[in-house]
Design an enzyme around this catalytic site. Structure first.
Site, PDB file in Angstrom:
ATOM      1  N   TYR A  33      45.394  38.807  43.357  1.00  0.00           N
ATOM      2  CA  TYR A  33      44.890  37.436  43.395  1.00  0.00           C
ATOM      3  C   TYR A  33      43.920  37.188  42.258  1.00  0.00           C
ATOM      4  O   TYR A  33      43.488  38.118  41.555  1.00  0.00           O
ATOM      5  CB  TYR A  33      44.232  37.141  44.757  1.00  0.00           C
ATOM      6  CG  TYR A  33      42.840  37.713  44.918  1.00  0.00           C
ATOM      7  CD1 TYR A  33      42.635  39.078  45.126  1.00  0.00           C
ATOM      8  CD2 TYR A  33      41.715  36.894  44.853  1.00  0.00           C
ATOM      9  CE1 TYR A  33      41.354  39.595  45.268  1.00  0.00           C
ATOM     10  CE2 TYR A  33      40.439  37.406  44.996  1.00  0.00           C
ATOM     11  CZ  TYR A  33      40.266  38.756  45.201  1.00  0.00           C
ATOM     12  OH  TYR A  33      38.996  39.263  45.324  1.00  0.00           O
ATOM     13  N   LYS A 146      42.764  43.601  40.977  1.00  0.00           N
ATOM     14  CA  LYS A 146      42.248  42.566  41.883  1.00  0.00           C
ATOM     15  C   LYS A 146      43.257  42.412  43.023  1.00  0.00           C
ATOM     16  O   LYS A 146      44.056  41.476  43.084  1.00  0.00           O
ATOM     17  CB  LYS A 146      42.004  41.251  41.128  1.00  0.00           C
ATOM     18  CG  LYS A 146      40.970  40.376  41.834  1.00  0.00           C
ATOM     19  CD  LYS A 146      40.360  39.379  40.884  1.00  0.00           C
ATOM     20  CE  LYS A 146      39.533  38.315  41.580  1.00  0.00           C
ATOM     21  NZ  LYS A 146      38.423  38.783  42.399  1.00  0.00           N
ATOM     22  N   GLU A 178      29.397  48.296  42.136  1.00  0.00           N
ATOM     23  CA  GLU A 178      29.450  46.833  42.060  1.00  0.00           C
ATOM     24  C   GLU A 178      29.169  46.310  43.459  1.00  0.00           C
ATOM     25  O   GLU A 178      28.844  47.086  44.361  1.00  0.00           O
ATOM     26  CB  GLU A 178      30.817  46.362  41.538  1.00  0.00           C
ATOM     27  CG  GLU A 178      31.972  46.709  42.447  1.00  0.00           C
ATOM     28  CD  GLU A 178      33.296  46.072  42.012  1.00  0.00           C
ATOM     29  OE1 GLU A 178      33.292  45.123  41.216  1.00  0.00           O
ATOM     30  OE2 GLU A 178      34.341  46.527  42.509  1.00  0.00           O
ATOM     31  N   LEU A 202      35.589  46.322  39.345  1.00  0.00           N
ATOM     32  CA  LEU A 202      36.524  45.291  38.878  1.00  0.00           C
ATOM     33  C   LEU A 202      36.067  44.753  37.523  1.00  0.00           C
ATOM     34  O   LEU A 202      34.874  44.498  37.339  1.00  0.00           O
ATOM     35  CB  LEU A 202      36.553  44.141  39.893  1.00  0.00           C
ATOM     36  CG  LEU A 202      37.495  42.998  39.523  1.00  0.00           C
ATOM     37  CD1 LEU A 202      38.930  43.344  39.901  1.00  0.00           C
ATOM     38  CD2 LEU A 202      37.090  41.694  40.194  1.00  0.00           C
TER      39      LEU A 202
END
Ligand code: PDD
Length: 286
Positions: A33, A146, A178, A202
């Site tokens: 996505y 992702k 993260e 990411l």
């Protein structure tokens, strides 16, 4: 007309959209996505998002079947139809709808996107500080994809919320990687530090833009693993994401982190980011 969806080439009311029970996104989280920000009815950093989408598709061994130029055009036309001026596009591609079987199917992919309005972001430094909360990073080692498989992120976020915080920071073997839906930056002695993208981080688009802006502004930036202890004792801390832009961090595990307000470098970068966004989305359309 904000409640529309583009589903496999057709635009319809979101409530009329139907997906098969055996869609692989639903049964296997077999999809990827993107979340793309809309400012002034225009998309910010669309090419960068489409680059990442193609890389994510490659990461799950799936060729992106929809033509990239067509996808960009369809999203732009769709936004005009919805009338959303400030908001986001949620875009998802799954391997499609096929009788449940772990083996890759031969079937059309499910491609969809829809827009959601969002309140305009506050001016740089104007938001309240983010409260972070550490959770163990038990995710897989392909966080650069992702992927729609977000359950670990959902659990982490809710652990943070239950602790009275706003956002979870993943900690992997002492390294602050993260956050549940944002990247982490620290400022030490006038320089930026952030953990490198890859197995556990990411490649955030906002992160990418912030690093480019830091370069332009002459702010030194290093990508290397940051320990949790080092992060907590940093001069400034902030997180980045498409929907949040830059969020300065006020506390970590319930303890205030300095300087207790948006720090000078964070503020400078956020102003520069908002200026870049303004330039790219308010200029006359080509
Ligand atoms: N999240 N890290 C993770 C795990 C994320 O889910 C996100 C974005 C980011 C920041 O990436 P970007 O700057 O490209 O938004 C980092 C989106 C917004 C979401 O899932 O809603």
């Amino acid at each position: 007309m904000t409640d529309l969806i583009w589903l496999n080439g057709e635009i319809k009311p979101l409530s009329d959209a139907r997906l098969g029970v055996e869609d692989r996104g639903f049964q296997f989280a077999d999809g990827v996505y993107e979340v793309i920000r809309i400012y002034n009815g225009r998309l910010f950093a669309l090419p960068e998002h489409l680059d990442r989408l193609e890389r994510s598709c490659g990461g799950i061994m799936m060729k992106m079947l929809i033509d990239r130029q067509r996808l960009a055009r369809e999203i732009e036309q769709f936004i005009a139809k919805t009338g959303v001026k400030e908001g986001m596009i949620y875009l998802q591609i799954t391997r499609g709808d096929s009788p449940r079987n772990h083996a890759f199917p031969q079937c059309p992919q499910t491609t969809l996107f829809y827009a959601r309005p969002l309140p305009p972001t506050a001016p740089a430094g104007g938001q309240s500080g983010v409260k972070l909360y550490s959770v163990p990073d038990e995710r897989w080692k392909r966080c650069w994809i992702k992927s729609v498989a977000l359950l670990p992120n959902v659990l982490a976020k809710n652990t943070a919320l239950a602790a009275g915080a706003d956002e979870a920071v993943f900690v992997d073997d002492g390294v602050a990687t993260e956050c549940s839906s944002s990247n982490l930056f620290v400022v030490r002695q006038g320089a930026l530090l952030t953990t490198p993208v890859g197995a556990k981080v990411l490649p955030g688009i906002t992160r990418l833009v912030v690093l480019a802006l830091a370069k332009e502004l002459g702010i030194p930036a290093t990508e290397r693993p940051i320990s949790e202890a080092e992060a907590i004792s940093a001069d400034e801390l902030f997180i980045t994401s498409t929907t949040r832009e830059i969020g300065w961090v006020a506390s970590w595990n319930g303890k205030p982190v300095s300087p207790g307000r948006c720090g000078a470098i964070t503020l400078k970068l956020h102003k520069a980011l908002q200026e870049r966004i303004r330039r790219e989305t308010q200029s006359p359309q080509r």
